[in-house]
Scaffold this motif. Structure first.
Motif, short mmCIF file in Angstrom:
data_model
loop_
_atom_site.label_atom_id
_atom_site.label_comp_id
_atom_site.label_asym_id
_atom_site.label_seq_id
_atom_site.Cartn_x
_atom_site.Cartn_y
_atom_site.Cartn_z
N GLU A 75 54.61 35.61 20.40
CA GLU A 75 54.64 34.69 19.27
C GLU A 75 53.65 35.15 18.21
O GLU A 75 52.55 35.61 18.52
N ASP A 76 54.05 35.00 16.93
CA ASP A 76 53.16 35.40 15.84
C ASP A 76 51.83 34.67 15.92
O ASP A 76 51.77 33.47 16.23
N ALA A 77 50.77 35.38 15.64
CA ALA A 77 49.42 34.81 15.68
C ALA A 77 48.65 35.26 14.45
O ALA A 77 48.85 36.38 13.95
N ASP A 78 47.76 34.39 13.96
CA ASP A 78 46.93 34.74 12.82
C ASP A 78 45.84 35.72 13.23
O ASP A 78 45.29 35.65 14.32
N ILE A 79 45.57 36.65 12.31
CA ILE A 79 44.43 37.56 12.50
C ILE A 79 43.32 37.08 11.57
O ILE A 79 43.51 36.99 10.36
N TRP A 80 42.17 36.78 12.14
CA TRP A 80 41.02 36.31 11.37
C TRP A 80 40.04 37.47 11.16
O TRP A 80 39.86 38.30 12.05
N VAL A 81 39.45 37.52 9.98
CA VAL A 81 38.43 38.54 9.72
C VAL A 81 37.18 38.16 10.51
O VAL A 81 36.60 37.08 10.29
N ALA A 82 36.78 39.03 11.41
CA ALA A 82 35.64 38.75 12.29
C ALA A 82 34.47 39.65 11.91
O ALA A 82 34.65 40.85 11.69
N ASP A 83 33.28 39.05 11.85
CA ASP A 83 32.06 39.82 11.58
C ASP A 83 32.22 40.71 10.35
O ASP A 83 31.81 41.88 10.34
N HIS A 84 32.90 40.15 9.35
CA HIS A 84 33.04 40.72 8.01
C HIS A 84 34.03 41.88 7.92
O HIS A 84 34.59 42.11 6.86
N TYR A 85 34.28 42.60 9.03
CA TYR A 85 35.11 43.80 8.91
C TYR A 85 36.08 43.99 10.08
O TYR A 85 36.94 44.84 10.03
N LEU A 86 35.96 43.18 11.12
CA LEU A 86 36.74 43.40 12.34
C LEU A 86 37.87 42.37 12.43
O LEU A 86 38.08 41.57 11.53
N ARG A 87 38.60 42.40 13.55
CA ARG A 87 39.75 41.52 13.73
C ARG A 87 39.51 40.58 14.90
O ARG A 87 38.89 40.96 15.89
N ALA A 116 37.09 45.36 17.86
CA ALA A 116 36.14 46.05 16.97
C ALA A 116 36.81 47.21 16.25
O ALA A 116 36.31 48.34 16.23
N ASP A 117 37.96 46.93 15.65
CA ASP A 117 38.66 47.87 14.77
C ASP A 117 38.73 47.23 13.39
O ASP A 117 38.75 45.99 13.27
N PRO A 118 38.81 48.03 12.34
CA PRO A 118 38.78 47.47 10.99
C PRO A 118 39.94 46.53 10.70
O PRO A 118 41.08 46.74 11.14
N PHE A 119 39.63 45.48 9.94
CA PHE A 119 40.65 44.55 9.47
C PHE A 119 41.39 45.16 8.29
O PHE A 119 40.81 45.84 7.45
N ASP A 120 42.69 44.91 8.21
CA ASP A 120 43.49 45.30 7.06
C ASP A 120 44.68 44.35 7.01
O ASP A 120 45.22 43.95 8.07
N ALA A 121 45.09 44.01 5.78
CA ALA A 121 46.16 43.02 5.62
C ALA A 121 47.49 43.52 6.17
O ALA A 121 48.42 42.72 6.33
N GLY A 122 47.62 44.82 6.44
CA GLY A 122 48.87 45.34 6.99
C GLY A 122 49.03 45.10 8.48
O GLY A 122 50.12 45.31 9.02
N TRP A 123 47.96 44.67 9.16
CA TRP A 123 48.05 44.42 10.59
C TRP A 123 48.70 43.06 10.86
O TRP A 123 48.47 42.09 10.15
N ARG A 124 49.51 43.03 11.93
CA ARG A 124 50.16 41.81 12.38
C ARG A 124 49.86 41.64 13.87
O ARG A 124 49.68 42.64 14.58
N ALA A 125 49.77 40.42 14.33
CA ALA A 125 49.43 40.17 15.74
C ALA A 125 50.41 39.17 16.35
O ALA A 125 50.92 38.28 15.66
N THR A 126 50.67 39.36 17.64
CA THR A 126 51.45 38.38 18.42
C THR A 126 50.68 38.06 19.69
O THR A 126 49.98 38.91 20.24
N THR A 127 50.81 36.84 20.14
CA THR A 127 50.26 36.43 21.42
C THR A 127 51.41 35.99 22.30
O THR A 127 52.13 35.01 21.97
N ASP A 128 51.64 36.72 23.36
CA ASP A 128 52.76 36.47 24.26
C ASP A 128 54.08 36.45 23.49
O ASP A 128 54.97 35.64 23.74
#
Length: 872
Positions: free
Chosen positions: A815-827, A801-813
């Protein structure tokens, strides 16, 4: 040799002794202006923080509220509290940690740091490593004043003005009302600082036509200062500085066309291009943010005209303090509480055809409409018209000033013409006064140069004589009529504006009632004080005009001293109001009502977010303005943001459509139903600050009263239904249409604890399962790095529940992972079954490449400067 630029064939370089005199004079002006704002332990602010409702109520409850002490300064100028206090504190913390801030979690739940109009790329911010952020502003401003004046001096000397004329221009630039009135708009002054070096570089390249290493140095200098101006993020002033420099270079090229002046424009263009590249670290994030901003499309021609000046506000060039002084107050209301400080000159209070904007708010703020450089520099600027040595230069700068003021009044045909220049009329037209004040500084030097070289003086003498006569007549008029009851009554009505004025409405809306209070001595001594202040305005202008006339009668050895002393005295007296200092501890102290929030915070973990709930007819920053809690280190859901993401306002609009700042972020809730909305739970708003007059019936389980004692009429409520910052969900609604998505999110019966709204049809949708479990824990929550551990029996979405921004990057274990816009404004990140570590970092291409491009441009600029040769 051109009569416009008599130094075309040689450099006019002040001696070392003259330059030291200029620097010391600028330093003396700055110190005398800032005074206590430079002392350790003092914060330089527009007004005391106790003016904000929450702090004021605490002081009232404690019996320590002093209205006379609190209601001082300029209460209409809260930008220091709304903006740069928080940005400065964040920069200091991050610089101390060896980091350059790109994202901050203190504002609105999280926001890009640079599009806040913060200035991490300005070298002057190194002061934050030496001075506490709340105390450094006085020294920050001192450095700017000294440099602004000294750079102005250097430029007018380049035009072959004599030393004394340059010193007068220095005082006008350092203490002029434009620089004073922008006291708490720090980004504006930083953007303006580059103007003089930019003009100097253009002069070297076009007028002198320097070649070889000297040209390389001039191009590097133009690029450096252009880049610094644009790196402030304040586009309006950076544009004005660039346009004025380009116009000056073009004029110089026309005058030097016989010597190949047109070809000399090429290095000027190269300098501008390099400067633009140098500003990429700041400007590219701002441009990207502006494309997604809630301010998009906010301005139109009618709104611009509504924000325009009136022609009669030219009076402010002579009498900027007319009906405007530091301690004036509107009269007491029914509860015998003092009203607001007024900062309105006569031209906007009395002479305006429409004293209110279309939206019903007060027309102008004094700090936005003053552009005076001082009476004697103004007379010198008028005298520049008669200068033979600098004829074309004088006419150029004075025509620019006239055109800028004409455009600022939205008058045709210049207004329509100006709209064709990108960005020049994209905002508040009052800011075009920079293009009035800066050219007046140059013209004042040219006119004073004519004085001191025994040239024509009659334009200056005519203006000073007219001002002296008008001031003397006004004093005589006041003296003759001050004993007349009807005149006193009329003067009282002037000071309380009119029945339609918002401040008068606040105290009852009836001018007759207000005047009756005055007649009944409800505000003893105040009317007399106002009359004395009005008399002082005319006495000041009369005495300064006489001093100028005496000094100009014949040039003597002490003429420059008289001109400087009179101008410094005048402008320092005029500047007493905006400079207010308080003990820094008063600014950094967390209000008592918020102490339970501080106690719930843990280092490196998600902090509980706070929001306000105010009456329906209250302003959005009622109680405690946005970003001030962020300055205090609290997680604020509210945010005043120059470039707020549209999604930010839209998300909160689903909760309470009345809580916006009107395209500038999210303010306080006004609808009590917002406290029970599912999206309020989802955003983790755990604490709510609200006054007692808001009708809320808290329950023992969902809304707890955590208000400490002695906080006045404000109370702190804890929402026990607030959700954790990170959650795991498997039920997905894919809604691509924005309207349908917002409608679904706005539903008050939506189950946000188990469902998430995604908008991309490519997002994976977990298969339905009746029985599943998941454990989620945030193990690290920093500004630009968030680590979450998730252990689930099935696949699904980790939602943050933090704001989405195109500058954020995510990894899972890892490995690069996609960040999806959740509930219009979250990640959200899709994870499979099992135990995983998801890491969010703000280091995507959008966040890092602008800085890399700027560093590349900086290398080129430094190469040009270090391999070039400073002109003689």
């Amino acid at each position: 040799m051109s009569d416009a630029f008599p130094d075309q064939g040689h450099a006019v370089t002040p001696s070392r002794r003259e330059q030291w005199q200029a620097v010391l004079l600028a330093f003396a002006c700055a110190v005398l202006f800032l005074r206590g704002g430079l002392l350790p332990g003092n914060a330089l602010v527009p007004h005391p923080p106790e003016l904000f409702d929450v702090v004021m109520e605490q002081e009232r409850a404690s019996g320590t509220f002093d209205a006379a002490e609190v209601f001082r300064g300029n209460v209409g100028m809260t930008d220091k509290y709304l903006q740069s206090l928080c940005w400065d504190r964040v920069m200091q913390d991050r610089f101390a940690a060896g980091e350059l801030p790109r994202w901050t979690r203190d504002i609105g739940g999280g926001a890009p740091f640079v599009p806040q109009m913060a200035q991490p790329w300005q070298p002057i911010n190194a002061l934050l490593l030496l001075v506490p952020s709340v105390e450094w502003y006085g020294w920050w401003y001192l450095v700017h004043l000294v440099l602004f004046g000294w750079f102005a001096y250097r430029f007018v000397r380049r035009l072959d003005c004599c030393h004394g004329a340059g010193l007068l221009a220095l005082v006008a630039a350092t203490l002029g009302m434009w620089t004073q009135c922008k006291l708490h708009h720090n980004v504006i002054l930083t953007a303006a600082l580059s103007l003089w070096p930019m003009l100097s570089a253009a002069h070297e390249l076009v007028v002198r036509g320097v070649r070889g290493r000297a040209r390389r140095f001039a191009v590097g200098s133009l690029a450096l200062w252009t880049g610094l101006s644009w790196s402030t993020g304040f586009v309006v002033i950076a544009l004005q500085a660039s346009y004025l420099t380009a116009a000056f270079a073009l004029l110089c090229a026309v005058r030097a066309r016989a010597d190949g002046g047109w070809r000399r424009l090429l290095p000027v263009g190269l300098g501008f291009a390099l400067g633009a590249a140098l500003s990429f670290a700041n400007m590219l994030p701002i441009l990207l943010a502006s494309a997604e901003s809630a301010r998009q499309g906010q301005f139109d021609l009618e709104l611009l005209r509504d924000l325009a000046l009136e022609g009669n506000q030219l009076l402010a060039a002579v009498w900027p303090d007319l009906l405007s002084w530091p301690a004036d107050r509107f009269y007491p209301d029914a509860d015998n509480a003092l009203g607001y400080v007024t900062r309105m000159p006569l031209s906007q209070l009395i002479l305006l055809e429409e004293p209110l904007r279309a939206d019903g708010t007060a027309f102008q703020n004094w700090v936005e409409t003053s552009f005076a450089v001082g009476l004697l520099p103004l007379a010198a600027a008028a005298n520049a018209l008669a200068s033979r040595r600098h004829r074309w230069c004088a006419w150029f700068f004075l025509l620019v000033a006239a055109a800028a003021f004409w455009t600022a009044t939205a008058s045709e045909p210049l207004f329509t013409t100006a709209t064709l220049l990108p960005g020049l009329t994209a905002g508040d037209l009052r800011r075009l006064l920079f293009l009035v004040a800066a050219p007046l500084v140059v013209a004042s030097a040219i006119g004073a140069d004519a004085w001191l070289r025994s040239g024509a003086r009659w334009p200056a003498q005519t203006l000073l004589a007219a001002v002296a006569a008008a001031s003397a007549f006004a004093l005589l008029w006041l003296w003759q009529r001050s004993a007349e009851p009807e005149f006193v009554r009329g003067l009282a009505e002037l000071f309380v504006a009119d029945a339609d004025h918002p401040t008068v409405q606040q105290i009852g809306g009836d001018v007759d009632l207000v005047v009756q209070k005055v007649d009944a001595d409800a505000a003893p001594g105040e009317l007399a004080a106002n009359q004395r202040a009005l008399q002082f305005t005319f006495w000041r202008s009369l005495l300064v005009a006489i001093a100028g006339l005496v000094a100009l009668a014949r040039v003597r050895q002490w003429t420059v001293t008289v001109l400087l002393a009179a101008t410094m005295t005048e402008l320092l007296v005029l500047g007493l109001g905006p400079v207010q200092t308080v003990a820094s501890e008063r600014v950094t102290r967390v209000p008592r009502v918020l102490e339970p929030v501080v106690q719930q915070q843990r280092a490196d973990l998600p902090r509980p977010r706070i929001q306000r709930l105010v009456p329906k007819d209250a302003q959005p920053n009622t109680g405690l303005p946005g970003n001030l809690p962020g300055f205090l280190g609290l997680a604020d859901a509210n945010a005043y943001n120059p470039l707020p993401p549209a999604r930010f306002e839209e998300y909160f609009g689903c909760i309470d459509e009345t809580c916006g700042y009107g395209g500038a972020g999210v303010g306080a809730f006004r609808d009590p139903a917002a406290l029970t909305h599912p999206l309020t739970d989802l955003y983790g708003i755990r604490f709510v600050l609200t006054p007692l007059d808001v009708d809320i019936v808290p329950t023992s389980q969902e809304l707890l009263d955590r208000t400490p004692s002695n906080t006045g009429r404000y109370r702190l409520l804890e929402r026990t239904t607030a959700m954790p910052r990170a959650t795991f969900v498997r039920e997905v609604d894919v809604i691509a249409d924005e309207g349908a998505r917002l409608a679904a999110l706005g539903a008050k019966d939506r189950n946000v604890r188990t469902r998430v709204v995604l908008e991309s049809p490519d997002a994976p949708v977990p298969a339905a399962a009746e029985d599943w479990r998941a454990d989620v824990e945030v193990t690290l929550h920093d500004d630009e790095r968030v680590v979450v551990r998730v252990d689930s029996s099935h696949d699904g979405y980790l939602r943050l529940a933090d704001p989405f921004d195109a500058g954020w990057r995510a990894t899972t274990d890892g490995e690069d992972a996609d960040i999806w816009v959740a509930d219009h404004y979250l990640r959200a990140v899709y994870v499979g079954a099992g135990e995983h570590e998801v890491v969010f970092t703000y280091d995507g291409a959008r966040a890092v490449w602008p800085l890399r491009l700027s560093l590349l441009a900086l290398l080129v600029v430094l190469w040009a400067l270090f391999t070039g040769r400073r002109p003689a």
